[in-house]
Scaffold this motif. Structure first.
Motif, PDB file in Angstrom:
ATOM      1  N   LEU A  81       0.837  -1.189  -0.120  1.00 17.26           N
ATOM      2  CA  LEU A  81       0.005  -0.121  -0.134  1.00 17.26           C
ATOM      3  C   LEU A  81       0.713   1.212  -0.165  1.00 17.26           C
ATOM      4  CD1 LEU A  81      -2.754  -1.057   2.426  1.00 17.26           C
ATOM      5  CD2 LEU A  81      -3.018  -0.587  -0.133  1.00 17.26           C
ATOM      6  N   THR A  82       1.902   1.302   0.475  1.00 19.25           N
ATOM      7  CA  THR A  82       2.936   2.341   0.665  1.00 19.25           C
ATOM      8  C   THR A  82       3.722   2.710  -0.872  1.00 19.25           C
ATOM      9  OG1 THR A  82       4.829   1.143   1.466  1.00 19.25           O
ATOM     10  CG2 THR A  82       3.248   2.133   2.990  1.00 19.25           C
ATOM     11  N   LEU A  83       3.246   1.817  -1.803  1.00 18.21           N
ATOM     12  CA  LEU A  83       4.055   1.855  -3.163  1.00 18.21           C
ATOM     13  C   LEU A  83       2.959   2.187  -4.310  1.00 18.21           C
ATOM     14  CD1 LEU A  83       6.229  -1.319  -2.706  1.00 18.21           C
ATOM     15  CD2 LEU A  83       7.021   0.833  -2.309  1.00 18.21           C
ATOM     16  N   LEU A  84       1.957   2.440  -3.767  1.00 18.67           N
ATOM     17  CA  LEU A  84       1.019   3.065  -4.805  1.00 18.67           C
ATOM     18  C   LEU A  84       1.331   4.250  -5.462  1.00 18.67           C
ATOM     19  CD1 LEU A  84      -2.269   2.818  -2.879  1.00 18.67           C
ATOM     20  CD2 LEU A  84      -1.536   0.858  -4.555  1.00 18.67           C
ATOM     21  N   THR A  85       1.051   4.152  -6.906  1.00 17.59           N
ATOM     22  CA  THR A  85       1.270   5.296  -7.594  1.00 17.59           C
ATOM     23  C   THR A  85      -0.085   6.001  -8.166  1.00 17.59           C
ATOM     24  OG1 THR A  85       1.772   3.746  -9.651  1.00 17.59           O
ATOM     25  CG2 THR A  85       3.417   4.358  -8.371  1.00 17.59           C
ATOM     26  N   PRO A  86      -0.060   7.145  -8.444  1.00 16.96           N
ATOM     27  CA  PRO A  86      -1.444   7.749  -8.896  1.00 16.96           C
ATOM     28  C   PRO A  86      -1.723   7.278 -10.471  1.00 16.96           C
ATOM     29  CG  PRO A  86       0.385   9.453  -9.133  1.00 16.96           C
ATOM     30  CD  PRO A  86       1.043   8.282  -8.282  1.00 16.96           C
ATOM     31  N   PRO A  87      -3.100   7.298 -10.430  1.00 15.12           N
ATOM     32  CA  PRO A  87      -3.318   6.729 -11.978  1.00 15.12           C
ATOM     33  C   PRO A  87      -3.112   7.673 -13.030  1.00 15.12           C
ATOM     34  CG  PRO A  87      -5.196   7.334 -10.545  1.00 15.12           C
ATOM     35  CD  PRO A  87      -4.244   7.567  -9.900  1.00 15.12           C
ATOM     36  N   ALA A  88      -2.954   8.945 -12.611  1.00 17.58           N
ATOM     37  CA  ALA A  88      -2.460  10.049 -13.651  1.00 17.58           C
ATOM     38  C   ALA A  88      -1.727  11.020 -12.916  1.00 17.58           C
ATOM     39  CB  ALA A  88      -3.828  10.578 -14.369  1.00 17.58           C
ATOM     40  N   GLN A  89      -0.996  11.743 -13.940  1.00 15.76           N
ATOM     41  CA  GLN A  89       0.045  12.889 -13.270  1.00 15.76           C
ATOM     42  C   GLN A  89      -0.756  14.223 -12.981  1.00 15.76           C
ATOM     43  OE1 GLN A  89       2.956  11.903 -11.990  1.00 15.76           O
ATOM     44  NE2 GLN A  89       2.354   9.942 -12.255  1.00 15.76           N
ATOM     45  N   ASP A  90      -1.908  14.375 -12.947  1.00 19.79           N
ATOM     46  CA  ASP A  90      -2.566  15.574 -12.777  1.00 19.79           C
ATOM     47  C   ASP A  90      -2.337  16.010 -11.243  1.00 19.79           C
ATOM     48  OD1 ASP A  90      -5.595  14.716 -11.385  1.00 19.79           O
ATOM     49  OD2 ASP A  90      -4.744  13.241 -12.902  1.00 19.79           O
ATOM     50  N   PRO A  91      -2.757  17.133 -10.666  1.00 23.18           N
ATOM     51  CA  PRO A  91      -2.254  17.719  -9.358  1.00 23.18           C
ATOM     52  C   PRO A  91      -3.333  17.091  -8.400  1.00 23.18           C
ATOM     53  CG  PRO A  91      -2.655  19.544 -11.001  1.00 23.18           C
ATOM     54  CD  PRO A  91      -2.706  18.371 -11.597  1.00 23.18           C
ATOM     55  N   GLY A  92      -4.775  16.678  -8.852  1.00 31.36           N
ATOM     56  CA  GLY A  92      -5.734  16.064  -7.966  1.00 31.36           C
ATOM     57  C   GLY A  92      -5.216  14.543  -7.656  1.00 31.36           C
TER      58      GLY A  92
END
Length: 157
Positions: A81-92
């Motif tokens: 869980l600490t290695l999750l990445t955002p689905p997109a690189q938008d600020p939100g």
């Protein structure tokens, strides 16, 4: 009080420092002729701590082992869980992901502290109950054999 002597308070450093665990009614107390009342009085005079019957101590030991095992099973999930990445690189998405990962990291650290807490509690309860692990028992036998002067049974001899 001697460390590792069943029925006597066990004192080590850690989260239980200053809170000895005393188990009354152990076989060692009976062999020494120490009555349960005397063991309780001794533990009470020592101040803060825990005084348990053997049944209570064994029950607590089993419960602590289950909690330790559960915390161990959660380790890999907590790390993932600490290695999750955002689905997109938008600020939100990036902002939300940072907060989520920070929260998951706190949960992972909490789980690790719970694991360490249970490991220490298990060790102290086992000492208070006089539980000797198989390797400790074998070491005692080896030391006795060497102490008897069994020249031909040693590693060198």
């Amino acid at each position: 009080m001697a460390e590792g002597d069943p029925g006597n308070a066990i004192e080590t450093t850690g989260w239980l420092t200053g809170l000895p665990i005393t188990v009354v009614g152990t076989a060692m107390n009976v062999a020494k002729g120490v009555a349960d009342a005397a063991a309780v009085a001794s533990a009470t005079k020592a101040g803060a701590g825990f005084t348990l019957s053997p049944d209570e101590a064994h029950s607590l030991l089993e419960r602590a082992k289950r909690l330790r095992d559960n915390a161990m099973k959660m380790r890999s999930s907590a790390e993932t869980l600490t290695l999750l990445t955002p689905p997109a690189q938008d600020p939100g998405s990036v902002g939300f992901n940072q907060q989520a990962v920070k929260t998951f990291a706190a949960g992972k650290d909490s789980n690790e502290r719970m694991y360490e807490y249970m490991v220490e509690l298990i060790g102290r309860l086992e000492k208070a109950l006089g539980i000797v692990h198989e390797s400790d028992g074998q070491a005692a036998v080896d030391v006795k054999n060497v102490g008897r002067g069994a020249q031909s049974e040693g590693i060198v001899g």
